[in-house]
Write a protein that holds these residues in place. Structure first.
Motif, PDB file in Angstrom:
ATOM      1  N   LEU A 256       4.446  -8.191   5.731  1.00 48.54           N
ATOM      2  CA  LEU A 256       4.275  -8.784   7.053  1.00 48.54           C
ATOM      3  C   LEU A 256       3.206  -9.862   7.039  1.00 48.54           C
ATOM      4  O   LEU A 256       3.411 -10.966   7.576  1.00 48.54           O
ATOM      5  CB  LEU A 256       3.914  -7.692   8.065  1.00 48.54           C
ATOM      6  CG  LEU A 256       3.529  -8.163   9.466  1.00 48.54           C
ATOM      7  CD1 LEU A 256       4.671  -8.919  10.124  1.00 48.54           C
ATOM      8  CD2 LEU A 256       3.088  -6.974  10.319  1.00 48.54           C
ATOM      9  N   ASP A 257       2.065  -9.575   6.421  1.00 44.88           N
ATOM     10  CA  ASP A 257       0.982 -10.557   6.358  1.00 44.88           C
ATOM     11  C   ASP A 257       1.451 -11.844   5.680  1.00 44.88           C
ATOM     12  O   ASP A 257       1.171 -12.955   6.158  1.00 44.88           O
ATOM     13  CB  ASP A 257      -0.207  -9.982   5.587  1.00 44.88           C
ATOM     14  CG  ASP A 257      -0.925  -8.876   6.341  1.00 44.88           C
ATOM     15  OD1 ASP A 257      -0.682  -8.730   7.555  1.00 44.88           O
ATOM     16  OD2 ASP A 257      -1.712  -8.149   5.706  1.00 44.88           O
TER      17      ASP A 257
ATOM     18  N   ALA B  34       4.098 -13.747   7.796  1.00 44.96           N
ATOM     19  CA  ALA B  34       3.535 -14.331   9.018  1.00 44.96           C
ATOM     20  C   ALA B  34       2.897 -15.687   8.758  1.00 44.96           C
ATOM     21  O   ALA B  34       2.780 -16.503   9.683  1.00 44.96           O
ATOM     22  CB  ALA B  34       2.520 -13.378   9.634  1.00 44.96           C
TER      23      ALA B  34
ATOM     24  N   LEU C 259       6.716 -14.425  13.537  1.00 50.19           N
ATOM     25  CA  LEU C 259       6.128 -13.217  12.954  1.00 50.19           C
ATOM     26  C   LEU C 259       4.618 -13.197  13.152  1.00 50.19           C
ATOM     27  O   LEU C 259       4.024 -12.142  13.363  1.00 50.19           O
ATOM     28  CB  LEU C 259       6.466 -13.134  11.466  1.00 50.19           C
ATOM     29  CG  LEU C 259       7.955 -12.991  11.140  1.00 50.19           C
ATOM     30  CD1 LEU C 259       8.169 -13.036   9.633  1.00 50.19           C
ATOM     31  CD2 LEU C 259       8.517 -11.694  11.703  1.00 50.19           C
ATOM     32  N   ALA C 260       3.996 -14.366  13.106  1.00 48.16           N
ATOM     33  CA  ALA C 260       2.549 -14.432  13.351  1.00 48.16           C
ATOM     34  C   ALA C 260       2.234 -13.969  14.772  1.00 48.16           C
ATOM     35  O   ALA C 260       1.290 -13.195  14.994  1.00 48.16           O
ATOM     36  CB  ALA C 260       2.047 -15.850  13.110  1.00 48.16           C
TER      37      ALA C 260
ATOM     38  N   HIS D 223       2.735 -10.179  15.005  1.00 45.88           N
ATOM     39  CA  HIS D 223       2.160  -9.438  13.881  1.00 45.88           C
ATOM     40  C   HIS D 223       1.625  -8.067  14.297  1.00 45.88           C
ATOM     41  O   HIS D 223       1.965  -7.035  13.696  1.00 45.88           O
ATOM     42  CB  HIS D 223       1.056 -10.266  13.226  1.00 45.88           C
ATOM     43  CG  HIS D 223       0.390  -9.588  12.065  1.00 45.88           C
ATOM     44  ND1 HIS D 223      -0.534  -8.569  12.214  1.00 45.88           N
ATOM     45  CD2 HIS D 223       0.515  -9.778  10.728  1.00 45.88           C
ATOM     46  CE1 HIS D 223      -0.945  -8.162  11.032  1.00 45.88           C
ATOM     47  NE2 HIS D 223      -0.319  -8.873  10.106  1.00 45.88           N
ATOM     48  N   ASP D 224       0.795  -8.024  15.313  1.00 49.75           N
ATOM     49  CA  ASP D 224       0.161  -6.755  15.684  1.00 49.75           C
ATOM     50  C   ASP D 224       1.169  -5.753  16.225  1.00 49.75           C
ATOM     51  O   ASP D 224       1.052  -4.542  15.974  1.00 49.75           O
ATOM     52  CB  ASP D 224      -0.950  -6.998  16.711  1.00 49.75           C
ATOM     53  CG  ASP D 224      -2.124  -7.755  16.115  1.00 49.75           C
ATOM     54  OD1 ASP D 224      -2.184  -7.875  14.866  1.00 49.75           O
ATOM     55  OD2 ASP D 224      -2.981  -8.229  16.891  1.00 49.75           O
TER      56      ASP D 224
ATOM     57  N   ALA E 246       3.075  -4.425  13.140  1.00 52.67           N
ATOM     58  CA  ALA E 246       2.215  -3.505  12.387  1.00 52.67           C
ATOM     59  C   ALA E 246       2.078  -2.171  13.122  1.00 52.67           C
ATOM     60  O   ALA E 246       2.104  -1.099  12.504  1.00 52.67           O
ATOM     61  CB  ALA E 246       0.845  -4.136  12.155  1.00 52.67           C
TER      62      ALA E 246
ATOM     63  N   GLU F  59       9.951 -11.363   3.607  1.00 50.76           N
ATOM     64  CA  GLU F  59       8.915 -11.932   2.745  1.00 50.76           C
ATOM     65  C   GLU F  59       9.473 -12.443   1.422  1.00 50.76           C
ATOM     66  O   GLU F  59       9.197 -13.573   1.016  1.00 50.76           O
ATOM     67  CB  GLU F  59       7.831 -10.877   2.480  1.00 50.76           C
ATOM     68  CG  GLU F  59       6.614 -11.418   1.738  1.00 50.76           C
ATOM     69  CD  GLU F  59       6.786 -11.505   0.239  1.00 50.76           C
ATOM     70  OE1 GLU F  59       6.165 -12.413  -0.381  1.00 50.76           O
ATOM     71  OE2 GLU F  59       7.533 -10.690  -0.330  1.00 50.76           O
TER      72      GLU F  59
END
Length: 325
Positions: free
Chosen positions: A186-187, A190, A196-197, A200-201, A204, A294
């Motif tokens: 994910l990181d 993003a 996705l950015a 993100h939270d 997650a 990814e």
């Protein structure tokens, strides 16, 4: 990078040693689809064929990425893994290409190589799309093979070669390995996609929520890692033959079945799965969605020839990742 693939002259000594000096190589065809190793069909003057696997830097399109140290599916490529996993699958009664030669001493090429039986070019994926009746028996036989794999158990998880060497310490639970893997994917994704950015939270948090429902486990089955119908060749006699098994590991069978359910679609029930934990299955399914964002975005930044296909795959999975948050 500039990639130099094998030419017929590169393989002539190998052919002479393996098949005799009176046999001549007439063609060397590089097969499409490989992204970590080169796959070549050798054609000889008596019309016999064999498949050559080549693990060389120039054959690997994948750029490096941050990894989880105890993720057994990281760097799942190489001749050592191929040889160890080939033996394990044979012992489990799974049909695989017959191994003719393994060279890890660079006697013929400046790379590790394996020469294996050529079982043909017909994939189960092609049969499922164009001749479902012909796919029925291989699918059923594959289900039998998978149950043999998934009931071959170990008290440790990890790559088989690492377990054999005593290098697979069990420091934490498998689901925590997958959570770290998913959050790392994910990181990284993003940074390449604003949607996705922004989410993100929430994504997650969804991963952690799925993790909270999973209970501990202490035995693990033999899993392929990314088994789709494109990784199954079907012989003229209708036998399903498993290929691309360097990622074989002892792990939770739910990891395999999350992938199988996605890749086999409506045909998945024919595989008649073993008993599965639905909570673990859902965590792993979502983790694989993030992986399939990814990885494709990362390889699409290279000279991989199927760039647009990878971008489309990432887009499909971005839609799935965002749908639940």
């Amino acid at each position: 990078m500039t990639r130099a693939f094998l030419r017929p002259d590169d393989a002539r000594d190998l052919v002479a040693e393996q098949f005799g000096a009176d046999r001549r190589l007439t063609a060397l065809d590089r097969l499409a689809g490989g992204s970590k190793k080169g796959v070549y069909r050798l054609r000889l003057d008596d019309e016999t064929t064999a498949i050559l696997y080549v693990w060389a830097t120039g054959e690997n399109y994948w750029p490096p990425s941050p990894t989880v140290p105890d993720d057994p599916f990281t760097d799942a490529s190489g001749a050592e893994l191929f040889a160890t996993n080939h033996a394990a699958l044979a012992a489990a009664g799974v049909r695989i290409p017959r191994l003719l030669m393994l060279d890890r001493d660079n006697r013929h090429l400046d790379a590790d190589v394996a020469l294996v039986e050529d079982v043909g070019a017909v994939t189960l994926e092609r049969l499922m799309e164009h001749d479902p009746a012909a796919a029925a028996t291989p699918l059923s036989m594959l289900g039998d093979a998978l149950r043999r794999m998934h009931t071959t158990l170990s008290p440790k998880y990890g790559k088989l070669a690492a377990i054999t060497r005593g290098e697979a310490p069990q420091t934490r639970r498998t689901e925590d390995v997958i959570v770290d893997r998913a959050l790392g994917h994910l990181d990284a994704a993003a940074t390449r996609d604003a949607r996705l950015a922004n989410a993100h939270d929430r994504i997650a948090g969804h991963v952690r929520l799925l993790r909270s429902t999973v209970t501990a486990r202490e035995t693990y089955g033999l899993v392929h890692g990314e088994l789709g119908p494109d990784h199954i060749l079907v012989t003229p006699a209708g036998e399903p033959v498993v290929i691309d098994f360097e990622g074989l590991a002892y792990f939770d069978v739910e990891w395999e079945h999350a992938w199988l359910r996605m890749r086999f679609g409506d045909a998945y029930p024919v595989l008649r799965p073993v008993d599965l934990d639905p909570h673990r299955l859902e965590l792993y399914r979502y983790a694989q969605v993030l992986s399939l964002i990814e990885g494709p975005l990362r390889i699409a930044d290279t000279d991989f020839p199927g760039r647009q296909w990878m971008l489309d795959l990432a887009e499909w999975n971005i839609t799935k990742a965002l749908a639940v948050v």
